[in-house]
Design a protein around this motif. Structure first.
Motif, PDB file in Angstrom:
ATOM      1  N   LEU A  98       1.926   4.514  -7.955  1.00 54.40           N
ATOM      2  CA  LEU A  98       2.944   4.724  -6.912  1.00 54.40           C
ATOM      3  C   LEU A  98       3.861   5.888  -7.275  1.00 54.40           C
ATOM      4  O   LEU A  98       4.279   6.671  -6.410  1.00 54.40           O
ATOM      5  N   LYS A 150       4.364   9.386  -5.096  1.00 57.26           N
ATOM      6  CA  LYS A 150       5.676   9.917  -4.678  1.00 57.26           C
ATOM      7  C   LYS A 150       5.799  11.392  -5.046  1.00 57.26           C
ATOM      8  O   LYS A 150       6.260  12.236  -4.260  1.00 57.26           O
ATOM      9  N   GLU A 169      -4.430   7.356  -2.793  1.00 58.67           N
ATOM     10  CA  GLU A 169      -4.181   6.248  -1.867  1.00 58.67           C
ATOM     11  C   GLU A 169      -5.302   5.209  -1.937  1.00 58.67           C
ATOM     12  O   GLU A 169      -5.059   4.002  -1.864  1.00 58.67           O
ATOM     13  N   ILE A 193      -4.733   3.231  -5.087  1.00 56.15           N
ATOM     14  CA  ILE A 193      -3.613   2.301  -4.906  1.00 56.15           C
ATOM     15  C   ILE A 193      -4.030   1.128  -4.027  1.00 56.15           C
ATOM     16  O   ILE A 193      -3.665  -0.020  -4.279  1.00 56.15           O
TER      17      ILE A 193
END
Length: 983
Positions: A187, A191, A825, A828
């Motif tokens: 994460l 960011k 992504e 994740i």
């Protein structure tokens, strides 16, 4: 409670150390005793294998080294029904096979029997071993409480292990304030990547505009492709029409011709075939009718000739009766000869029997003799009784003489023994002498005791003498010294000194006198002991021997008197039997005289021969009866033979009227030949009559069989709307032409169908202007060329726009970031899915534990508390759970303890209580045997005795299998004990 299930038998065909071994189990407690490596745990694994199977490595571990096989059977009993579970590695691919009452049962019925029981449930609830306690001891002290809590919920520590693994797994993936977990790191990377992508937004706007232009061009190209495809379909359709022009025109012409022949539309489709078949049948029937008519005429001519030859119509009897007559004559002749020979044989036998018996009876006299079964038994009884009574008299006389001789011998022994024995006076004197000697013996024993005491006192006296000798000198010397010392210190002039001296002198004199008196007393006692007398021990032994011999002789005399009484009694009984037997013999002689009076000829035979005489008389009587019967039968056969001979002569005259014969044999032979000839002629007559009748019947059948075909032919004419054969043939020609046109129409249709498929009918219904179609096709082909050119131009523009987008994406910033963000992504998303799955599983476990904790656990814990109270002798009387899922126990003094404050033995008792409580809870649904394998080897004697006492109680309503290597356990157990000695 569920139906009680128990194991009746273990059939270990081949499993581990066990081979071809059967173990029979009982209800209640079954104890398996044996040292380590004797096969106890192998038995437990055998049950698991047969019921649920084992993993591949486990199977190899238990495969027999003797035969390389693996398998066996377990016999269960549930609700009075017997189930046999069987599993062999070399049968049914190692699958389980179950039999109920000897018949194979399906898997659904087996699942219904086991009620959800599997290997996990068996090992978690209904099986227990010391390894389970060892596993618990490996946990941290703080974790034991949670572990026992989870065991109380599910019967296994696996739920605790699973919760721990899920917690660690979810924490490794994500924490709210964490940095090291993998999802937290991803994460953070996302960011940072979003920040870098926002910096490239300005360049993305140009990219977006180009992308919209590309999308518009792609849509236009797709629409052009659709238009081009529709245009191509129309062109191909019209090209097919022009290609099929000749077939379509031909199809329409054929339809017009067929329309003109529609008047034959109702002609039968199989009319030609039916007409030909019916005409062929008519010809066949006519031919068969002519053949049968000719055959019948020939048979009637032959029948007339046969009836002319035969004389059978003039016979007074039929053929069967004639045949029976000839057979009867033949049998009668044979019977007459046979009866004559039998009569001669019986006469010979009758004479021989009379010669053997010495009698001269006639056959009628012999027949009239009354020789019934009673007479036979009477003669046999008299002969047997005479022999038995004679033998008995002889035997009783011998017995009487033997008893008399035995009595004389006993009387002689009695007299000799009485002479050897003492008189009563002598015996009384010896007894008095014995009493005196025994009194002397007792006195001697008392004296011996006294001498022992005296010797002990003499030893003491020797020590006292030494003391007194020393005292004689020591006391005066001591007193004198005391007097001198007192005088030295106090002066010899004082009265006290002289008083003390006088007192010492008096004491010395008294002591010396006492010592001398005691010495004198001891000397007197020693002297008195030496003067004691002794008794005569040899005389005592002699008197005892004489009295013992007198007693033995008296016992012998009593035995002889008893034997004499018995012998006299037996002799009297024998005398009574002898007299009675003689009386019976006299009565028997009277019966013998009576029988001789009835049958005088018996007087010439000995008694023992009477039964044989009766047998021979019976045989002679039977022979005489047969002889008389044979004479009667012979007369009867002769009479029958004469009557039959007259009948044969009457028949013979029909064939030979001018001759006669008195010889019966010639007459029989001639009539036998005539009979055979007549039988042959009659068979031929009957056969030909039957044939004529059958042929007439066949003619009727032919007419009846032909009638349906004639009706079918007329019906066929009506269907074809004609009246006769000629009209039908003309109509048939029109119909075949109609069929030919239809066949051509179908072929043409098939050619068109291969081109247009399901649209064929629609195409053929239309009429076409072929010149107009060719002009339209040319116009559409030009339009298709224009559409292809436009499509190519749009494709060129699309290629240019895509090249511009590619240049923007290949600058190394936007394309890499977009690709990297997409991969990140995805990573994740996968990690989040794993974390969500882990959290969901934890939630399911918490919900399940909460439901079990509030619904099932209270009853289990209440039962656990009772077992724990009993196993600890009432030291712990209550249990409770904390919010952090651990167990507290309350001591009898009221104090509460965590499990880490308990000893290992007490914690083990709590674990066992939980296992017992879980077993009680589940056996309400399925009451299966409870298995314990060396479960208490680390218990002290007191704790083990308490646990074994609970086992005895549980075994009253549940089968228990207890495996132990300690012989001492058997003292505390009851029930069946099986000693294991597998090497």
């Amino acid at each position: 409670m569920g139906e009680k299930m128990r194991i009746k038998e273990l059939d270990l065909v081949s499993f581990g150390k066990w081979n071809q071994k059967k173990l029979h189990l009982t209800n209640g407690l079954n104890t398996f005793y044996g040292p380590n490596e004797s096969g106890k745990s192998t038995l437990r694994m055998f049950l698991t294998y047969v019921f649920f199977g084992l993993k591949a490595d486990e199977r190899e571990r238990y495969r027999s080294k003797l035969d390389g096989q693996l398998g066996g059977r377990v016999v269960l009993e549930e609700d009075g029904e017997e189930w046999t579970f069987e599993r062999f590695s070399h049968k049914q691919n190692g699958h389980r096979v179950v039999y109920k009452q000897g018949e194979v049962s399906n898997e659904d019925r087996v699942k219904q029997l086991l009620k959800g029981l599997d290997r996990f449930l068996l090992e978690s609830i209904f099986s227990f071993q010391d390894r389970d306690l060892q596993t618990i001891r490996q946990y941290q002290t703080d974790d034991i409480g949670k572990l026992l809590f989870n065991i109380g919920l599910t019967g296994s520590e696996r739920i605790s292990e699973l919760e721990s693994k899920l917690d660690n797994h979810s924490d490794d993936l994500f924490k709210k304030q964490g940095k090291k977990p993998e999802l937290n790191q991803k994460l953070t990377e996302l960011k940072q990547l979003d920040t870098r992508i926002s910096e490239a937004n300005e360049r993305e706007h140009e990219h977006h505009t180009l992308y919209q232009e590309v999308t518009g061009l792609e849509k236009q190209i797709e629409q052009l492709k659709v238009d081009e495809q529709q245009l191509l379909q129309d062109i191909r359709h019209h090209e097919k029409l022009l290609q099929s022009k000749s077939s379509i025109v031909n199809y329409q012409l054929l339809q017009n011709k067929i329309q003109k022949l529609k008047f034959v539309y109702n002609f039968p489709r199989d009319g030609r075939k039916r007409f030909e078949e019916l005409m062929e049948k008519r010809q066949s029937f006519d031919k068969e009718h002519n053949v049968l008519t000719s055959t019948i005429q020939n048979l009637e001519n032959q029948l007339t000739d046969l009836k002319t030859k035969s004389q059978y119509e003039n016979w007074s009897i039929n053929l069967t009766e004639c045949k029976e007559l000839l057979n009867r004559v033949q049998r009668a002749q044979s019977n007459v000869e046979k009866l004559k020979k039998e009569q001669q044989q019986l006469t010979f036998e009758f004479n021989k029997i009379q010669d053997d018996l010495g009698l001269t009876f006639e056959a009628e006299e012999m027949k009239e003799l009354s020789l019934g079964h009673y007479t036979k038994e009477t003669w046999r009884r008299i002969a047997n009784q005479w022999e038995d009574l004679q033998s008995k008299v002889s035997s009783l006389n011998k017995q009487y003489r033997a008893k008399q001789e035995e009595l004389n011998q006993e009387e002689q022994q009695k007299e000799e023994l009485q002479q050897q024995m003492l008189s009563e006076t002598e015996e009384e004197k010896l007894q008095e002498r014995l009493d005196d000697l025994r009194l002397s013996e007792q006195k001697e024993l008392l004296k011996e005791q006294f001498r022992d005491q005296l010797r002990h006192q003499q030893n003491s006296l020797s020590h006292v003498k030494q003391f007194f000798n020393m005292a004689k000198v020591g006391i005066p010397v001591t007193l004198i010294l005391a007097f001198i010392i007192n005088g030295v210190f106090n002066g010899f002039t004082s009265g006290v000194s002289y008083g003390l001296g006088a007192f010492g002198l008096i004491v010395s004199i008294i002591s010396i006198m006492l010592i001398q008196k005691q010495q004198q007393k001891l000397n007197n006692m020693s002297h008195g002991q030496e003067e004691a007398n002794s008794y005569d021990e040899q005389q005592l032994m002699t008197v005892k021997q004489k009295l013992n011999k007198q007693k033995q002789d008296q016992n012998k005399l009593d035995e002889i008197v008893k034997r004499i009484y018995v012998i006299e009694s037996n002799r009297s009984d024998i005398k009574t039997d002898l007299d009675h037997t003689k009386e019976q013999l006299s009565e028997l002689e009277k019966q013998i005289d009576q029988e001789i009076e009835k049958f005088p000829f018996l007087s010439q035979y000995e008694l023992y021969f009477w039964p044989n005489v009766h047998e021979q008389l019976l045989q002679g009587k039977s022979v005489s009866e047969q002889l008389i019967q044979k004479e009667i039968e012979l007369d009867s056969q002769k009479e029958i033979l004469h009557h039959d001979e007259q009948q044969l002569k009457e028949l013979y005259t029909l064939y030979e009227p001018n001759t006669s014969s008195d010889q019966l044999d010639i007459l029989s032979n001639v009539m036998q030949d005539r009979l055979e000839q007549e039988e042959k002629w009659q068979r031929e007559i009957e056969q030909k009559q039957q044939w004529i009748e059958d042929y007439h019947q066949e003619l009727k059948q032919i007419k009846a069989a032909q009638e349906p075909y004639e009706q079918s032919l007329n019906q066929l004419y009506r269907q074809a709307s004609v009246d006769n054969e000629n009209e039908f043939r003309r109509q048939l020609q029109h119909y075949e032409e109609y069929l030919n046109l239809n066949e051509q129409l179908d072929q043409t249709y098939q050619l068109i169908y291969e081109i247009f498929q399901e649209k064929t009918d629609q195409i053929l219904k239309k009429s076409y202007d072929w010149d107009e179609l060719e002009a339209w096709l040319s116009d559409k082909q030009n339009q298709q060329s224009t559409t292809e050119q436009t499509l190519e131009n749009h494709r060129q523009k699309l290629s240019e726009k895509r090249a511009q987008i590619k240049n923007l994406e290949e600058d190394g910033i936007l394309s890499d970031l977009v690709h990297e963000r997409s991969q990140l992504e995805e990573e994740i998303y996968e990690l989040a899915k794993k974390w969500a799955v882990s959290k969901t599983a934890q939630g399911f476990i918490r919900d399940t534990k909460y439901r079990y904790q509030n619904v099932y656990l209270p009853d289990i814990m209440e039962q656990t508390k009772k077992y724990f109270d009993k196993l600890t002798d009432g030291h712990y009387q209550n249990l409770s759970f904390t919010q952090d899922e651990t167990i507290l126990v309350q001591h009898v003094n009221g104090d509460w303890f965590n499990l880490n404050q308990l000893s290992e033995g007490t914690a083990d008792q709590l674990y066992i209580s939980l296992r017992f409580a879980l077993n009680d809870s589940l056996k309400r649904l399925i009451n299966v045997p409870f298995i314990l394998d060396d479960a208490f080897v680390h218990f002290d004697e007191n704790r083990k005795e308490q646990v074994l006492d609970q086992l005895r109680r549980l075994s009253h309503d549940q089968q228990m299998l207890y495996f132990t290597c300690y012989e001492k356990d058997l003292e505390h157990l009851e029930g069946e004990m099986l000693q294991l000695n597998v090497s």
